[in-house]
Design a protein around this motif. Structure first.
Motif, PDB file in Angstrom:
ATOM      1  N   PHE A   1     -10.945   0.856  -6.791  1.00  9.03           N
ATOM      2  CA  PHE A   1     -11.601   1.263  -5.544  1.00  9.03           C
ATOM      3  C   PHE A   1     -11.734   0.073  -4.595  1.00  9.03           C
ATOM      4  O   PHE A   1     -11.588   0.219  -3.387  1.00  9.03           O
ATOM      5  CB  PHE A   1     -12.978   1.872  -5.824  1.00  9.03           C
ATOM      6  CG  PHE A   1     -12.909   3.324  -6.163  1.00  9.03           C
ATOM      7  CD1 PHE A   1     -12.764   4.275  -5.167  1.00  9.03           C
ATOM      8  CD2 PHE A   1     -12.984   3.748  -7.474  1.00  9.03           C
ATOM      9  CE1 PHE A   1     -12.685   5.609  -5.468  1.00  9.03           C
ATOM     10  CE2 PHE A   1     -12.915   5.081  -7.788  1.00  9.03           C
ATOM     11  CZ  PHE A   1     -12.772   6.018  -6.788  1.00  9.03           C
ATOM     12  N   ALA A   2     -12.028  -1.099  -5.145  1.00 13.66           N
ATOM     13  CA  ALA A   2     -12.149  -2.284  -4.295  1.00 13.66           C
ATOM     14  C   ALA A   2     -10.823  -2.597  -3.611  1.00 13.66           C
ATOM     15  O   ALA A   2     -10.793  -2.978  -2.440  1.00 13.66           O
ATOM     16  CB  ALA A   2     -12.610  -3.475  -5.127  1.00 13.66           C
ATOM     17  N   GLU A   3      -9.723  -2.436  -4.316  1.00 13.64           N
ATOM     18  CA  GLU A   3      -8.411  -2.676  -3.716  1.00 13.64           C
ATOM     19  C   GLU A   3      -8.067  -1.614  -2.674  1.00 13.64           C
ATOM     20  O   GLU A   3      -7.442  -1.905  -1.659  1.00 13.64           O
ATOM     21  CB  GLU A   3      -7.336  -2.709  -4.800  1.00 13.64           C
ATOM     22  CG  GLU A   3      -7.430  -3.902  -5.726  1.00 13.64           C
ATOM     23  CD  GLU A   3      -6.535  -3.780  -6.941  1.00 13.64           C
ATOM     24  OE1 GLU A   3      -6.330  -4.811  -7.606  1.00 13.64           O
ATOM     25  OE2 GLU A   3      -6.035  -2.675  -7.245  1.00 13.64           O
ATOM     26  N   MET A   4      -8.471  -0.369  -2.916  1.00 14.30           N
ATOM     27  CA  MET A   4      -8.195   0.693  -1.946  1.00 14.30           C
ATOM     28  C   MET A   4      -8.992   0.497  -0.666  1.00 14.30           C
ATOM     29  O   MET A   4      -8.500   0.767   0.428  1.00 14.30           O
ATOM     30  CB  MET A   4      -8.537   2.067  -2.538  1.00 14.30           C
ATOM     31  CG  MET A   4      -7.515   2.611  -3.476  1.00 14.30           C
ATOM     32  SD  MET A   4      -7.879   4.294  -3.950  1.00 14.30           S
ATOM     33  CE  MET A   4      -8.904   4.051  -5.380  1.00 14.30           C
ATOM     34  N   LYS A   5     -10.247   0.024  -0.800  1.00 12.97           N
ATOM     35  CA  LYS A   5     -11.120  -0.116   0.360  1.00 12.97           C
ATOM     36  C   LYS A   5     -10.958  -1.460   1.063  1.00 12.97           C
ATOM     37  O   LYS A   5     -11.512  -1.650   2.143  1.00 12.97           O
ATOM     38  CB  LYS A   5     -12.579   0.048  -0.066  1.00 12.97           C
ATOM     39  CG  LYS A   5     -12.925   1.458  -0.480  1.00 12.97           C
ATOM     40  CD  LYS A   5     -14.387   1.541  -0.849  1.00 12.97           C
ATOM     41  CE  LYS A   5     -14.795   2.933  -1.221  1.00 12.97           C
ATOM     42  NZ  LYS A   5     -16.219   3.035  -1.513  1.00 12.97           N
ATOM     43  N   ALA A   6     -10.232  -2.384   0.463  1.00 13.13           N
ATOM     44  CA  ALA A   6     -10.084  -3.714   1.047  1.00 13.13           C
ATOM     45  C   ALA A   6      -9.352  -3.619   2.384  1.00 13.13           C
ATOM     46  O   ALA A   6      -8.432  -2.822   2.551  1.00 13.13           O
ATOM     47  CB  ALA A   6      -9.306  -4.622   0.088  1.00 13.13           C
ATOM     48  N   PRO A   7      -9.769  -4.423   3.359  1.00 15.38           N
ATOM     49  CA  PRO A   7      -9.075  -4.389   4.649  1.00 15.38           C
ATOM     50  C   PRO A   7      -7.648  -4.909   4.507  1.00 15.38           C
ATOM     51  O   PRO A   7      -7.394  -5.886   3.804  1.00 15.38           O
ATOM     52  CB  PRO A   7      -9.922  -5.313   5.536  1.00 15.38           C
ATOM     53  CG  PRO A   7     -10.725  -6.135   4.609  1.00 15.38           C
ATOM     54  CD  PRO A   7     -10.885  -5.346   3.344  1.00 15.38           C
ATOM     55  N   THR A   8      -6.746  -4.222   5.169  1.00 18.09           N
ATOM     56  CA  THR A   8      -5.335  -4.577   5.057  1.00 18.09           C
ATOM     57  C   THR A   8      -4.861  -5.448   6.208  1.00 18.09           C
ATOM     58  O   THR A   8      -3.805  -6.051   6.114  1.00 18.09           O
ATOM     59  CB  THR A   8      -4.472  -3.309   5.026  1.00 18.09           C
ATOM     60  OG1 THR A   8      -4.668  -2.585   6.240  1.00 18.09           O
ATOM     61  CG2 THR A   8      -4.824  -2.442   3.834  1.00 18.09           C
ATOM     62  N   GLY A   9      -5.598  -5.482   7.306  1.00 19.94           N
ATOM     63  CA  GLY A   9      -5.150  -6.225   8.473  1.00 19.94           C
ATOM     64  C   GLY A   9      -4.111  -5.459   9.277  1.00 19.94           C
ATOM     65  O   GLY A   9      -3.486  -6.006  10.178  1.00 19.94           O
TER      66      GLY A   9
ATOM     67  N   ARG B   1       0.834  -1.205   0.000  1.00 18.50           N
ATOM     68  CA  ARG B   1       0.000   0.000   0.000  1.00 18.50           C
ATOM     69  C   ARG B   1       0.872   1.259   0.000  1.00 18.50           C
ATOM     70  O   ARG B   1       0.577   2.225  -0.680  1.00 18.50           O
ATOM     71  CB  ARG B   1      -0.916  -0.017   1.210  1.00 18.50           C
ATOM     72  CG  ARG B   1      -1.840   1.162   1.266  1.00 18.50           C
ATOM     73  CD  ARG B   1      -2.937   0.897   2.271  1.00 18.50           C
ATOM     74  NE  ARG B   1      -3.751   2.060   2.499  1.00 18.50           N
ATOM     75  CZ  ARG B   1      -4.755   2.431   1.723  1.00 18.50           C
ATOM     76  NH1 ARG B   1      -5.063   1.711   0.676  1.00 18.50           N
ATOM     77  NH2 ARG B   1      -5.463   3.502   1.991  1.00 18.50           N
ATOM     78  N   LEU B   2       1.956   1.211   0.756  1.00 19.08           N
ATOM     79  CA  LEU B   2       2.858   2.363   0.775  1.00 19.08           C
ATOM     80  C   LEU B   2       3.503   2.582  -0.592  1.00 19.08           C
ATOM     81  O   LEU B   2       3.676   3.716  -1.027  1.00 19.08           O
ATOM     82  CB  LEU B   2       3.932   2.181   1.838  1.00 19.08           C
ATOM     83  CG  LEU B   2       3.466   2.342   3.281  1.00 19.08           C
ATOM     84  CD1 LEU B   2       4.603   2.030   4.236  1.00 19.08           C
ATOM     85  CD2 LEU B   2       2.946   3.733   3.525  1.00 19.08           C
ATOM     86  N   LEU B   3       3.850   1.495  -1.251  1.00 13.71           N
ATOM     87  CA  LEU B   3       4.448   1.641  -2.582  1.00 13.71           C
ATOM     88  C   LEU B   3       3.450   2.229  -3.569  1.00 13.71           C
ATOM     89  O   LEU B   3       3.807   3.059  -4.402  1.00 13.71           O
ATOM     90  CB  LEU B   3       4.944   0.292  -3.091  1.00 13.71           C
ATOM     91  CG  LEU B   3       6.254  -0.196  -2.480  1.00 13.71           C
ATOM     92  CD1 LEU B   3       6.581  -1.585  -2.989  1.00 13.71           C
ATOM     93  CD2 LEU B   3       7.381   0.754  -2.804  1.00 13.71           C
ATOM     94  N   CYS B   4       2.181   1.777  -3.477  1.00 14.21           N
ATOM     95  CA  CYS B   4       1.182   2.300  -4.406  1.00 14.21           C
ATOM     96  C   CYS B   4       0.788   3.730  -4.085  1.00 14.21           C
ATOM     97  O   CYS B   4       0.380   4.481  -4.955  1.00 14.21           O
ATOM     98  CB  CYS B   4      -0.060   1.411  -4.398  1.00 14.21           C
ATOM     99  SG  CYS B   4       0.220  -0.129  -5.267  1.00 14.21           S
ATOM    100  N   MET B   5       0.888   4.122  -2.814  1.00 13.30           N
ATOM    101  CA  MET B   5       0.462   5.466  -2.429  1.00 13.30           C
ATOM    102  C   MET B   5       1.628   6.455  -2.400  1.00 13.30           C
ATOM    103  O   MET B   5       1.465   7.589  -1.981  1.00 13.30           O
ATOM    104  CB  MET B   5      -0.211   5.440  -1.055  1.00 13.30           C
ATOM    105  CG  MET B   5      -1.570   4.802  -1.105  1.00 13.30           C
ATOM    106  SD  MET B   5      -2.495   5.075   0.371  1.00 13.30           S
ATOM    107  CE  MET B   5      -2.549   6.845   0.442  1.00 13.30           C
ATOM    108  N   ARG B   6       2.796   5.993  -2.798  1.00 13.74           N
ATOM    109  CA  ARG B   6       3.941   6.892  -2.730  1.00 13.74           C
ATOM    110  C   ARG B   6       3.680   8.111  -3.616  1.00 13.74           C
ATOM    111  O   ARG B   6       3.079   8.021  -4.664  1.00 13.74           O
ATOM    112  CB  ARG B   6       5.210   6.184  -3.156  1.00 13.74           C
ATOM    113  CG  ARG B   6       5.245   5.844  -4.629  1.00 13.74           C
ATOM    114  CD  ARG B   6       6.491   5.066  -4.967  1.00 13.74           C
ATOM    115  NE  ARG B   6       6.342   4.492  -6.274  1.00 13.74           N
ATOM    116  CZ  ARG B   6       6.902   4.980  -7.367  1.00 13.74           C
ATOM    117  NH1 ARG B   6       7.666   6.028  -7.295  1.00 13.74           N
ATOM    118  NH2 ARG B   6       6.699   4.411  -8.526  1.00 13.74           N
ATOM    119  N   ALA B   7       4.099   9.216  -3.144  1.00  7.27           N
ATOM    120  CA  ALA B   7       3.923  10.449  -3.901  1.00  7.27           C
ATOM    121  C   ALA B   7       5.296  10.963  -4.276  1.00  7.27           C
ATOM    122  O   ALA B   7       6.256  10.819  -3.536  1.00  7.27           O
ATOM    123  CB  ALA B   7       3.184  11.474  -3.059  1.00  7.27           C
ATOM    124  N   LEU B   8       5.384  11.532  -5.416  1.00  7.11           N
ATOM    125  CA  LEU B   8       6.643  12.125  -5.859  1.00  7.11           C
ATOM    126  C   LEU B   8       6.549  13.625  -5.659  1.00  7.11           C
ATOM    127  O   LEU B   8       6.056  14.347  -6.511  1.00  7.11           O
ATOM    128  CB  LEU B   8       6.882  11.786  -7.337  1.00  7.11           C
ATOM    129  CG  LEU B   8       6.950  10.290  -7.649  1.00  7.11           C
ATOM    130  CD1 LEU B   8       6.971  10.070  -9.132  1.00  7.11           C
ATOM    131  CD2 LEU B   8       8.161   9.687  -6.999  1.00  7.11           C
TER     132      LEU B   8
END
Length: 175
Positions: free
Chosen positions: A96-104, A4-11
């Motif tokens: 959206f489903a992947e963003m809202k999915a529980p991460t644990g 999730r951190l890799l996908c949400m990384r901002a430049l």
């Protein structure tokens, strides 16, 4: 969590867009296409549910993606499902489903909280055992009773205190 951190990384762009030249921005974002304003006005990418339109595309433009973009300008019914998915994944990292999915992630937070509580309890027990002196004699039950009897006999605070609740004629607590 790491994915999730890799996908949400901002430049982030260190300079404001008003002062930064296009070559400065391109050196940071590479060959990715700027498609909008974004949630903060800078050319960054972040998957956000509250603002689903990032300022730049997720992947850099390749010849395969460029060919699909030319093909998408026509009739979308001619695109296959795989081509539509490839176009989507070129623009966005997650659905959206992947963003809202529980991460644990809550499990690790609760685990870390329990570790800190356990460390605190062990610290308290160690301090009580090795640092603090034993309680003074005045904390014994018979000494406390004797102190209470002395307060009653001296009639300390007879208006609103403990002595006001004692019946001196019957020598017992008032009912």
């Amino acid at each position: 969590m790491a994915g999730r951190l890799l996908c949400m990384r901002a430049l982030p762009v260190q300079k404001t867009l008003g002062r930064a030249s296009m070559s400065d921005i391109r050196s940071i974002i590479g060959n990715r296409e700027i498609v909008g304003f974004g949630f903060n006005g800078q050319p960054t990418y972040a998957d956000r549910v509250d603002f689903p339109m990032p300022a730049i595309r997720w992947k850099e433009t390749t010849p395969d993606i460029q060919a699909l973009r030319e093909k998408e300008k026509g009739d979308w019914r001619k695109l296959t499902i795989e081509e539509k998915k490839a176009l989507y994944r070129a623009s966005f990292c997650q659905t959206f489903a992947e963003m809202k999915a529980p991460t644990g992630e809550w499990k690790s937070i609760v685990g870390i909280a329990f570790v800190f509580v356990a460390l605190g309890l062990w610290g308290f027990y160690g301090m009580k055992t090795f640092v603090y002196a034993p309680l003074p004699e005045s904390f014994n039950e018979e000494n406390r009773k004797a102190q209470l009897r002395r307060i009653i006999d001296l009639q300390i605070n007879p208006i609103q205190g403990i002595s006001s609740k004692w019946d001196y004629e019957k020598d017992e607590w008032k009912k």
